[in-house]
Design a protein around this motif. Sequence first.
Motif, PDB file in Angstrom:
ATOM      1  N   ILE A 188      52.549  33.791  34.231  1.00 33.68           N
ATOM      2  CA  ILE A 188      50.730  33.510  34.944  1.00 33.68           C
ATOM      3  C   ILE A 188      51.022  32.142  35.578  1.00 33.68           C
ATOM      4  O   ILE A 188      51.663  31.516  34.263  1.00 33.68           O
ATOM      5  N   ARG A 189      51.579  31.899  36.631  1.00 33.21           N
ATOM      6  CA  ARG A 189      51.198  30.815  36.978  1.00 33.21           C
ATOM      7  C   ARG A 189      50.042  30.422  37.772  1.00 33.21           C
ATOM      8  O   ARG A 189      50.051  30.373  38.744  1.00 33.21           O
ATOM      9  N   LEU A 190      49.035  29.611  37.127  1.00 29.76           N
ATOM     10  CA  LEU A 190      48.509  28.502  37.486  1.00 29.76           C
ATOM     11  C   LEU A 190      48.404  26.990  37.931  1.00 29.76           C
ATOM     12  O   LEU A 190      47.620  26.150  37.651  1.00 29.76           O
ATOM     13  N   ASP A 191      49.539  26.213  37.720  1.00 33.64           N
ATOM     14  CA  ASP A 191      49.786  24.778  37.967  1.00 33.64           C
ATOM     15  C   ASP A 191      49.530  24.574  39.309  1.00 33.64           C
ATOM     16  O   ASP A 191      49.694  25.198  40.199  1.00 33.64           O
ATOM     17  N   GLY A 192      49.220  23.155  39.445  1.00 30.65           N
ATOM     18  CA  GLY A 192      48.605  22.847  40.954  1.00 30.65           C
ATOM     19  C   GLY A 192      47.271  23.221  40.807  1.00 30.65           C
ATOM     20  O   GLY A 192      46.988  23.051  42.202  1.00 30.65           O
ATOM     21  N   ASN A 193      45.920  23.069  40.229  1.00 34.81           N
ATOM     22  CA  ASN A 193      44.556  24.231  40.085  1.00 34.81           C
ATOM     23  C   ASN A 193      44.499  22.947  39.648  1.00 34.81           C
ATOM     24  O   ASN A 193      44.752  22.305  38.576  1.00 34.81           O
ATOM     25  N   PRO A 194      42.728  22.729  39.992  1.00 32.90           N
ATOM     26  CA  PRO A 194      42.077  21.630  39.112  1.00 32.90           C
ATOM     27  C   PRO A 194      41.959  22.002  38.070  1.00 32.90           C
ATOM     28  O   PRO A 194      40.478  21.173  37.579  1.00 32.90           O
ATOM     29  N   VAL A 195      41.584  23.640  37.541  1.00 35.04           N
ATOM     30  CA  VAL A 195      40.924  24.108  36.691  1.00 35.04           C
ATOM     31  C   VAL A 195      41.793  23.766  35.475  1.00 35.04           C
ATOM     32  O   VAL A 195      43.471  23.306  34.480  1.00 35.04           O
ATOM     33  N   ASN A 196      40.948  23.106  34.030  1.00 35.87           N
ATOM     34  CA  ASN A 196      41.697  23.006  33.188  1.00 35.87           C
ATOM     35  C   ASN A 196      41.550  24.326  32.388  1.00 35.87           C
ATOM     36  O   ASN A 196      40.392  24.734  31.858  1.00 35.87           O
ATOM     37  N   LEU A 197      42.989  24.848  31.595  1.00 34.28           N
ATOM     38  CA  LEU A 197      42.788  26.079  31.165  1.00 34.28           C
ATOM     39  C   LEU A 197      42.537  25.603  29.642  1.00 34.28           C
ATOM     40  O   LEU A 197      42.318  26.850  28.875  1.00 34.28           O
ATOM     41  N   ALA A 198      42.379  24.695  28.803  1.00 31.44           N
ATOM     42  CA  ALA A 198      42.404  24.657  27.767  1.00 31.44           C
ATOM     43  C   ALA A 198      40.510  24.320  27.642  1.00 31.44           C
ATOM     44  O   ALA A 198      40.382  25.150  26.965  1.00 31.44           O
ATOM     45  N   GLN A 199      40.033  24.622  28.742  1.00 37.79           N
ATOM     46  CA  GLN A 199      38.436  25.234  28.103  1.00 37.79           C
ATOM     47  C   GLN A 199      38.023  26.248  28.043  1.00 37.79           C
ATOM     48  O   GLN A 199      36.984  26.504  27.954  1.00 37.79           O
ATOM     49  N   TYR A 200      39.296  27.207  28.276  1.00 42.35           N
ATOM     50  CA  TYR A 200      38.582  28.378  28.859  1.00 42.35           C
ATOM     51  C   TYR A 200      40.168  29.656  27.567  1.00 42.35           C
ATOM     52  O   TYR A 200      40.612  29.796  27.684  1.00 42.35           O
ATOM     53  N   PRO A 201      40.020  28.935  25.520  1.00 40.41           N
ATOM     54  CA  PRO A 201      40.505  29.903  25.164  1.00 40.41           C
ATOM     55  C   PRO A 201      40.452  31.063  24.952  1.00 40.41           C
ATOM     56  O   PRO A 201      41.644  31.949  24.919  1.00 40.41           O
ATOM     57  N   ASN A 202      39.673  32.114  25.536  1.00 39.50           N
ATOM     58  CA  ASN A 202      38.937  33.184  24.947  1.00 39.50           C
ATOM     59  C   ASN A 202      39.730  34.001  26.140  1.00 39.50           C
ATOM     60  O   ASN A 202      39.431  35.269  26.484  1.00 39.50           O
ATOM     61  N   SER A 203      39.880  33.546  27.678  1.00 39.55           N
ATOM     62  CA  SER A 203      40.361  33.806  28.893  1.00 39.55           C
ATOM     63  C   SER A 203      42.136  34.074  28.545  1.00 39.55           C
ATOM     64  O   SER A 203      41.984  35.752  29.359  1.00 39.55           O
ATOM     65  N   PHE A 204      42.567  33.629  27.501  1.00 33.06           N
ATOM     66  CA  PHE A 204      44.236  34.383  27.104  1.00 33.06           C
ATOM     67  C   PHE A 204      44.681  35.351  25.651  1.00 33.06           C
ATOM     68  O   PHE A 204      45.693  35.084  25.446  1.00 33.06           O
TER      69      PHE A 204
END
Length: 296
Positions: free
Chosen positions: A268-284
């Motif tokens: 899954i590539r989400l680089d280059g988006n404004p989302v900070n993935l560290a804020q959603y640990p339960n999503s992965f």
Amino acid sequence: MLVDKMANIMRSMFFTFIFAPWVLSASARQHYHGAHSRKDIQLNEDAYLESRFKRDVTTVTDSDYDSDSVFLPADAAEDTAPGTADDLPTCLLCVCLTGSVYCEEVVPDMTSVPALPKETAYLYARYNKIKKITAKDFEDIVTLRRIDLTGNLISEIEDGAFLKLTLLEDLSLAENQLVKLPMLPAKLISFNANHNHLKTKGVKANAFKKLTKIVNLFLAHNELEAVPQIPETVRILHLQNNNISSISDDTFCKGNNTYYIRPNMNEIRLDGNPVNLAQYPNSFTCLKSLPIGRYH
């Protein structure tokens, strides 16, 4: 002496009255037949050229195509503005091989999908100036398995344009000007819409739901604000360089089921988006590997 003189006179008379006319007659016959032979040859050549011309301009019917042979020229597309590729038969502009049509960077400009031979399975019409896909463009070409329209000017696709293509497995609409997606055929394995102008409102919530065989889904370099619903079969998902600012526990996993594992998703590539993935640990928690993206 007298006998010799009489013999000379007889030879002169024979030459004058018998031999000379025969020679002239034979020469005339030879000239006549020679002239007629040349005339016959010319008539034969004219007839041959005429038959070639008639054959070249005759419309090719469905029965003229044979799946085991090289395609003959297809019917010309409907009349459009003069000076475009649509004025000429497809296989004069493109390379037509058995089952495949290659129409790449066509000159003069190709502004619409060309008329295709009935048995076409693979269409490559990349880097042209096609602006619109209509419901009639592919309605009779049910044998299509791959369509590549990368690098055109497509901004509109009519509803149902691809729905009759029950064998279609690979569809690329990359590098166009799409703002919304059409309904897609159920047997797609790979779909590429990279580098368009897609926003979330232009992608229906169930746009990919019925794609039960989809493996590769490429939606990078668009304007999506959210991750669309992704089928379980997807292994590679590219969403880099969009406007995605948040995700939820249900985006990839099932928030109410901590034991759920998503077995197929490898990338899954989400680089280059404004989302900070560290804020959603339960999503992965259901994934075998973390998405590629920003974590700080």
